[in-house]
Design a protein around this motif. Structure first.
Motif, PDB file in Angstrom:
ATOM      1  N   UNK A 201       0.707  -1.158  -0.073  1.00 19.28           N
ATOM      2  CA  UNK A 201      -0.068  -0.188   0.145  1.00 19.28           C
ATOM      3  C   UNK A 201       0.704   1.263   0.106  1.00 19.28           C
ATOM      4  N   UNK A 202       1.882   1.215   0.805  1.00 24.93           N
ATOM      5  CA  UNK A 202       2.648   2.580   0.895  1.00 24.93           C
ATOM      6  C   UNK A 202       3.577   2.542  -0.451  1.00 24.93           C
ATOM      7  N   UNK A 203       4.072   1.528  -0.743  1.00 29.02           N
ATOM      8  CA  UNK A 203       5.039   1.465  -2.132  1.00 29.02           C
ATOM      9  C   UNK A 203       3.965   2.065  -3.396  1.00 29.02           C
ATOM     10  N   UNK A 204       2.913   1.606  -3.615  1.00 32.51           N
ATOM     11  CA  UNK A 204       1.697   1.896  -4.715  1.00 32.51           C
ATOM     12  C   UNK A 204       1.724   3.475  -4.608  1.00 32.51           C
ATOM     13  N   UNK A 205       1.497   4.071  -3.461  1.00 34.57           N
ATOM     14  CA  UNK A 205       1.367   5.583  -3.275  1.00 34.57           C
ATOM     15  C   UNK A 205       2.619   6.207  -3.522  1.00 34.57           C
ATOM     16  N   UNK A 206       3.709   5.864  -3.089  1.00 35.97           N
ATOM     17  CA  UNK A 206       4.847   6.570  -3.394  1.00 35.97           C
ATOM     18  C   UNK A 206       5.386   6.514  -5.020  1.00 35.97           C
ATOM     19  N   UNK A 207       5.083   5.402  -5.572  1.00 32.89           N
ATOM     20  CA  UNK A 207       5.239   5.344  -7.005  1.00 32.89           C
ATOM     21  C   UNK A 207       4.205   6.244  -7.895  1.00 32.89           C
TER      22      UNK A 207
END
Length: 239
Positions: A112-118
């Motif tokens: 969830x965190x990675x998707x937002x940062x990407x």
């Protein structure tokens, strides 16, 4: 001359064909996302430079997730010239560059965190997630084992049915002559396995002034299906 087993039953060795199926619902083990980085410029070198820089930013971010990132693969790269729509001569108006990566993660909190940062990266698109089980997941073996148990249980039930048929025949003063074969409906035709549904959440990122909160992603439970066809021989029943 070597004896071979006949594909059908005989009075001395009746044939029993049964089908066992199992369908389990389990939590996914991995999730995949597709990350597409794009660039556009009127000059080939500029477009390629921008694409290389943005691609490096995306890869660097992905690799910071360590063990949560189970696999990272590059799927496709392209740099395409776009021609002007008018005019007699072929003139290049711009160049479009694109590179796509597929990332496999096993930590859904990090996902969830990675998707937002990407999604915050410039001209970066994120598709997914696609939930799945690993090919060697214990869930596949559990489903096959359950299907075998069901097939054996059906075989026992058919054997009991033969005994009841004998009792019915004797009740009216008749007798069963021979049992050659018992076939379970669908025992010779395998049913197709339904593919798990996929969900996607595409989007283009833009530079953000402050960090966006991590997406709250709910893993999609996976359906594991197994079916077996069992063919057995029985001892000759007393008819």
């Amino acid at each position: 001359m070597t004896d071979t087993a006949l594909p059908y039953g005989t009075p001395d060795a009746p044939r029993l064909a049964v089908r066992g199926e199992a369908r389990l619902e389990v939590d996914p083990e991995i999730a995949r996302i597709a990350v597409t980085v794009t660039a556009r410029g009127t000059d080939r070198s500029t477009a390629l430079t921008d694409l290389t820089r943005r691609n490096e930013q995306a890869l660097t971010l992905l690799k910071t997730y360590g063990d949560a990132l189970e696999k990272l693969e590059t799927g496709a790269f392209s740099l395409t010239p776009q021609l002007t729509e008018k005019g007699r001569h072929e003139r290049i108006r711009a160049y479009h560059g694109r590179v796509t990566h597929t990332a496999t993660l096993n930590d859904f909190t990090a996902l969830g965190e990675l998707t937002t940062r990407l999604a915050e990266l410039d001209l970066t698109r994120v598709d997914g997630p696609w939930w799945a089980l690993r090919p060697d997941s214990p869930a596949h073996r559990a489903a096959r084992t359950q299907a075998v148990h069901e097939a054996v249980q059906r075989a026992r039930e058919y054997a009991e049915a033969v005994q009841r048929a004998r009792e019915y025949a004797e009740a009216v003063g008749a007798r069963l002559d021979a049992l050659l074969e018992i076939a379970d409906l669908g025992a010779d035709t395998a049913a197709p396995t339904a593919a798990p549904a996929l969900r996607s959440a595409p989007g283009y990122g833009a530079p953000a002034q402050e960090a966006a909160p991590a997406l709250d992603l709910e893993p999609q439970r996976q359906t594991v299906h197994a079916s077996v066809n069992a063919r057995l021989t029985m001892t000759r029943p007393t008819l």
